[in-house]
Design an enzyme around this catalytic site. Structure first.
Site, mmCIF file in Angstrom:
data_model
loop_
_atom_site.group_PDB
_atom_site.id
_atom_site.type_symbol
_atom_site.label_atom_id
_atom_site.label_comp_id
_atom_site.label_asym_id
_atom_site.label_seq_id
_atom_site.Cartn_x
_atom_site.Cartn_y
_atom_site.Cartn_z
ATOM 1 N N HIS A 1 -20.195 -19.282 31.807
ATOM 2 C CA HIS A 1 -21.420 -19.771 31.169
ATOM 3 C C HIS A 1 -21.049 -20.530 29.896
ATOM 4 C CE1 HIS A 1 -22.666 -16.722 33.978
ATOM 5 N NE2 HIS A 1 -23.953 -17.036 33.817
ATOM 6 N N ILE B 1 -10.313 7.844 0.769
ATOM 7 C CA ILE B 1 -10.173 6.728 -0.163
ATOM 8 C C ILE B 1 -10.116 5.402 0.598
ATOM 9 C CG2 ILE B 1 -8.637 5.608 -1.843
ATOM 10 C CD1 ILE B 1 -10.100 7.976 -3.020
ATOM 11 N N ASP C 1 -31.128 -19.003 29.636
ATOM 12 C CA ASP C 1 -30.858 -17.993 28.607
ATOM 13 C C ASP C 1 -30.948 -18.567 27.198
ATOM 14 O OD1 ASP C 1 -30.599 -15.587 29.936
ATOM 15 O OD2 ASP C 1 -28.477 -15.889 30.394
ATOM 16 N N ASN D 1 -8.143 10.792 4.010
ATOM 17 C CA ASN D 1 -7.817 10.916 2.581
ATOM 18 C C ASN D 1 -8.975 10.554 1.657
ATOM 19 O OD1 ASN D 1 -7.837 8.046 2.258
ATOM 20 N ND2 ASN D 1 -5.695 7.918 2.887
ATOM 21 N N GLU E 1 -17.199 -6.211 24.051
ATOM 22 C CA GLU E 1 -16.290 -7.357 24.077
ATOM 23 C C GLU E 1 -15.118 -7.207 23.111
ATOM 24 O OE1 GLU E 1 -20.210 -8.921 25.580
ATOM 25 O OE2 GLU E 1 -19.569 -7.704 23.865
ATOM 26 N N ARG F 1 -21.445 -22.183 34.766
ATOM 27 C CA ARG F 1 -22.407 -21.500 35.631
ATOM 28 C C ARG F 1 -22.867 -22.433 36.753
ATOM 29 N NH1 ARG F 1 -28.768 -20.291 34.693
ATOM 30 N NH2 ARG F 1 -29.041 -18.746 36.347
ATOM 31 N N HIS G 1 -27.387 -17.832 23.862
ATOM 32 C CA HIS G 1 -26.274 -17.629 24.784
ATOM 33 C C HIS G 1 -25.438 -18.889 24.992
ATOM 34 C CE1 HIS G 1 -28.377 -13.961 25.531
ATOM 35 N NE2 HIS G 1 -27.683 -13.618 26.583
ATOM 36 N N GLY H 1 -10.804 3.263 7.155
ATOM 37 C CA GLY H 1 -11.206 1.882 7.429
ATOM 38 C C GLY H 1 -11.212 1.566 8.910
ATOM 39 N N SER I 1 -21.744 -11.754 37.021
ATOM 40 C CA SER I 1 -21.869 -13.092 36.448
ATOM 41 C C SER I 1 -20.512 -13.754 36.239
ATOM 42 C CB SER I 1 -22.608 -13.020 35.106
ATOM 43 O OG SER I 1 -23.934 -12.586 35.276
ATOM 44 N N HIS J 1 -4.094 3.116 -3.719
ATOM 45 C CA HIS J 1 -4.281 2.593 -2.365
ATOM 46 C C HIS J 1 -3.501 1.313 -2.128
ATOM 47 C CE1 HIS J 1 -6.282 0.160 0.755
ATOM 48 N NE2 HIS J 1 -6.538 1.313 1.336
ATOM 49 N N HIS K 1 0.841 -1.193 0.000
ATOM 50 C CA HIS K 1 0.000 0.000 0.000
ATOM 51 C C HIS K 1 0.883 1.251 0.000
ATOM 52 C CE1 HIS K 1 -2.326 -3.283 1.807
ATOM 53 N NE2 HIS K 1 -3.387 -2.705 1.276
ATOM 54 N N PHE L 1 -19.892 -14.946 23.946
ATOM 55 C CA PHE L 1 -19.654 -13.590 23.466
ATOM 56 C C PHE L 1 -18.178 -13.279 23.282
ATOM 57 C CE2 PHE L 1 -23.861 -12.958 25.732
ATOM 58 C CZ PHE L 1 -24.577 -13.267 24.580
#
Length: 681
Positions: free
Chosen positions: A468, A190, A476, A188, A418, A527, A480, A159, A386, A264, A31, A444
């Site tokens: 969990h 682009i 849940d 820029n 997260e 859990r 989950h 980006g 939790s 680019h 680049h 998650f």
């Protein structure tokens, strides 16, 4: 400090531009546009403000520089300053085994702080670097001893700002009022698809002002060196807010294709390269030209950094005379050494001890070891109650004016972020002196997959407390309940995944994770309550896998992890009453088990009888350790966890029935049963 332009400024800037073209052209990949456009701000930042010593890239109080829109610009700057990066290394850009891979990599190239390239990650890493400086400074600085006061500078592009991780990190940085963080946004217009008008038209300045950042702009980033200098100088004065400078530049400045997406991510054509060099006063036919005057400018920057480190070393010595205890602690943490005997504080359990959820066992470990390991810096993505990641008496990491905590605090309230949390932990780990850990539900961690991958690639010493961890979380439901998540994590190279079955295995997972200084770890925790098992010890579990329940001349071996190990033990007891001999192997960490010696591994998962794996997750990957697999290859269900386990057949009687079926099948089949660990490759 006033800006004074010198005759070498334009020469140095144009040297960077010409080198960017040559580096990418020789590789025929890369680049060139961004480094050509950002050459002026890079030169002003490094020549006027940046403090580092190329002769000692690990100097603790150096300024940190992150190139979030990772490209060849960082390699050019490192070379000019005199880091361990030669001109030949620049010529090997993007070549096999070179010191100049396609994007900067932590631990690979001298002077590179963090791995960047996946957009937004470096920006979030920079927030972590700034948090680490604020915490270490608040912990160790004294009146007259401002030992830890470096800035973190980060370059980023459109980006980076489009990626969600940057929004998460920027929001938290604004809340925390990180005045040591200065971001320079290369506006820029682009991206690969063309002008940002097709997809990115937000007002970035208003966005960051709403986050609580100090915002400035320079409308001519290609020529206005005074404006660039003034914006950085002003940002350094703002101590109660992070700063972002929107720098309007022309991508590929000087090229025939400047200002277009054509510059680019593609090399310049030969005629374009020649006219570029001629325009900037270089021999159009020569390549990799660096005037001695340019080397001289950057040599002076290096000398400035060496002198600053010399002064800092003297100050540190005086600090040691006046504050010997703090000095010993600071230097230990800078070296990355763990305190002697800390592992003696790890909890040890007996089979008669009460059944306890492994997330609670994790909290007990953290409570026990935190006084011995002040370098631990915890947190959670809004799931503290939790994940059980905050020990009693912990102080939150907050700006002191909020009255919610101080920068000495060792617990970060990440909020529901997260991905940002994972990338910030990478930055904290990269800074040094701190071991970050943080919690969320295992499912998650998927939100943070990009950051977890870079933890592994970079060898960052971070610990995920992922609670969990199965259908055992119950009500849940399938949104989950992780099914495929652990398989994804186990498939990630250089990442160690733990799924402990009881208290001793939980202690073992922390023991190994904390001792593995160049390894990221994920601890998958239940859990529901788990029994403390006969035969488990910290020492045995630290090998990643071991025989929990042994019998001679077995008919079957169960191999399992986490909450299913206790069920496997029950199933073995049921089979014993039916005259079927079953061993039970606990395999809390595949990755740690895999690096044990062959004789040990084959003693655990031995030949002679079928091996059945049993885990309340996908069966993917278990064929490496077992002949037959019991697991879940569908999503879970919403109900009390006992009902969900029953629905999927994860009860001791059901497992015993399937175990007996396996025994009968292999006896009928006949022939030698060889351990699945025995293979040709």
């Amino acid at each position: 400090m006033q800006f004074q332009k010198v005759d070498t400024d334009e020469l140095s800037i144009n040297t960077i531009r010409a080198l960017a073209a040559d580096v990418v052209n020789k590789a025929n990949s890369g680049h060139p546009g961004a480094p050509m456009g950002m050459a002026p701000v890079a030169h002003i930042l490094f020549s006027r403000f940046f403090n580092a010593n190329p002769k000692d890239s690990a100097w603790f109080n150096r300024d940190r520089f992150v190139l979030s829109n990772g490209c060849a610009l960082q390699y050019i700057l490192l070379h000019l300053m005199g880091y361990k990066l030669s001109m030949d290394d620049l010529k090997q850009f993007r070549q096999l085994d070179s010191l100049t891979p396609g994007h900067p990599e932590h631990g690979h190239t001298d002077g590179v702080e963090v791995t960047t390239g996946p957009l937004g990650q470096g920006f979030a890493n920079a927030v972590g670097l700034a948090i680490a400086q604020a915490h270490m400074g608040a912990t160790f600085n004294k009146n007259g001893f401002n030992l830890i006061n470096n800035f973190t500078y980060v370059f980023l592009g459109d980006g980076c700002l489009m990626e969600g991780v940057s929004a998460e990190a920027a929001s938290l940085a604004g809340h925390l009022r990180l005045g040591n963080l200065i971001a320079i946004y290369d506006d820029n217009h682009i991206t690969i698809d063309g002008d940002t008008a097709v997809a990115f038209t937000e007002n970035v300045e208003q966005r960051f002002a709403s986050y609580g950042w100090h915002v400035a702009h320079v409308n001519d980033g290609d020529n206005d060196l005074q404006g660039i200098f003034d914006a950085i100088a002003e940002a350094r004065k703002v101590t109660d807010k992070p700063s972002i400078i929107r720098l309007r530049t022309i991508i590929g400045f000087g090229s025939k294709q400047q200002g277009t997406h054509g510059i680019h991510g593609s090399p310049l054509k030969p005629d374009d390269t020649e006219q570029l060099k001629a325009k900037f006063g270089f021999d159009p036919k020569a390549t990799f030209q660096v005037p001695q005057k340019t080397y001289g400018v950057y040599s002076e920057i290096a000398k400035r950094g060496a002198k600053l480190q010399q002064d800092w070393d003297a100050l540190l010595a005086l600090y040691g005379q006046k504050y010997p205890v703090e000095h010993a602690e600071l230097t230990r943490r800078i070296k990355g050494d763990l305190p002697n005997g800390w592992e003696k504080s790890l909890p040890i359990y007996k089979p008669g001890d009460a059944a306890t959820a492994s997330r609670k066992l994790s909290e007990i470990v953290l409570t026990a070891i935190s006084p011995a390991l002040p370098e631990l810096m915890g947190g959670s993505a809004d799931l503290t109650g939790s994940n059980l990641t905050r020990v009693k008496l912990a102080e939150d990491f907050q700006h002191p004016d909020t009255k919610l905590g101080t920068y000495k605090g060792s617990y970060i309230r990440y909020g529901v972020r997260e991905h940002g949390m994972g990338a910030i932990m990478n930055g904290i780990a990269a800074y040094g002196g701190i071991i970050p850990f943080a919690g969320t539900f295992l499912n998650f961690v998927s939100y943070a997959a990009g950051a977890v991958r870079l933890s592994a690639l970079s060898g960052h010493h971070v610990i995920w407390v992922a609670t969990h961890d199965s259908i055992g979380l119950g009500e849940d439901g399938p949104t989950h309940q992780p099914i495929e998540t652990v398989a994804h994590l186990r498939a990630t190279p250089q990442l160690v995944v733990w799924r402990p079955a009881d208290g001793n295995e939980t202690s073992a997972s922390y023991l190994v994770a904390l001792k593995s200084k160049k390894t990221a770890s994920v601890l998958c925790l239940s859990r529901q309550n788990l029994p403390n098992l006969e035969g488990s010890t910290i020492e045995r579990a630290s090998r990643g896998g071991y025989v929990l329940h042994e019998v001679e001349d077995e008919d079957l071996t169960f191999v399992s992890t986490g909450s299913e190990v206790g069920i496997a033990v029950e199933a073995a007891g049921i089979l014993a009453k039916e005259g079927v001999k079953a061993r039970v192997v606990s395999l809390p960490s595949w990755e740690i088990f895999d690096v044990q010696d062959e004789a040990y591994k084959l003693s655990v998962l031995r030949s002679g009888a079928p091996i059945v794996s049993f885990e309340a997750l996908t069966t993917l990957g278990w064929a490496k350790y077992s002949h037959e697999q019991i697991g879940i290859n569908t999503f879970g269900a919403s109900a009390p966890y006992q009902k969900v386990y029953e629905r999927h057949g994860f009860t001791a009687p059901s497992i015993a029935v399937r175990g007996k079926k396996v025994v009968d099948f292999y006896k009928k089949k006949g022939g030698e049963i060889v351990s699945p660990l025995v293979s040709a490759l």
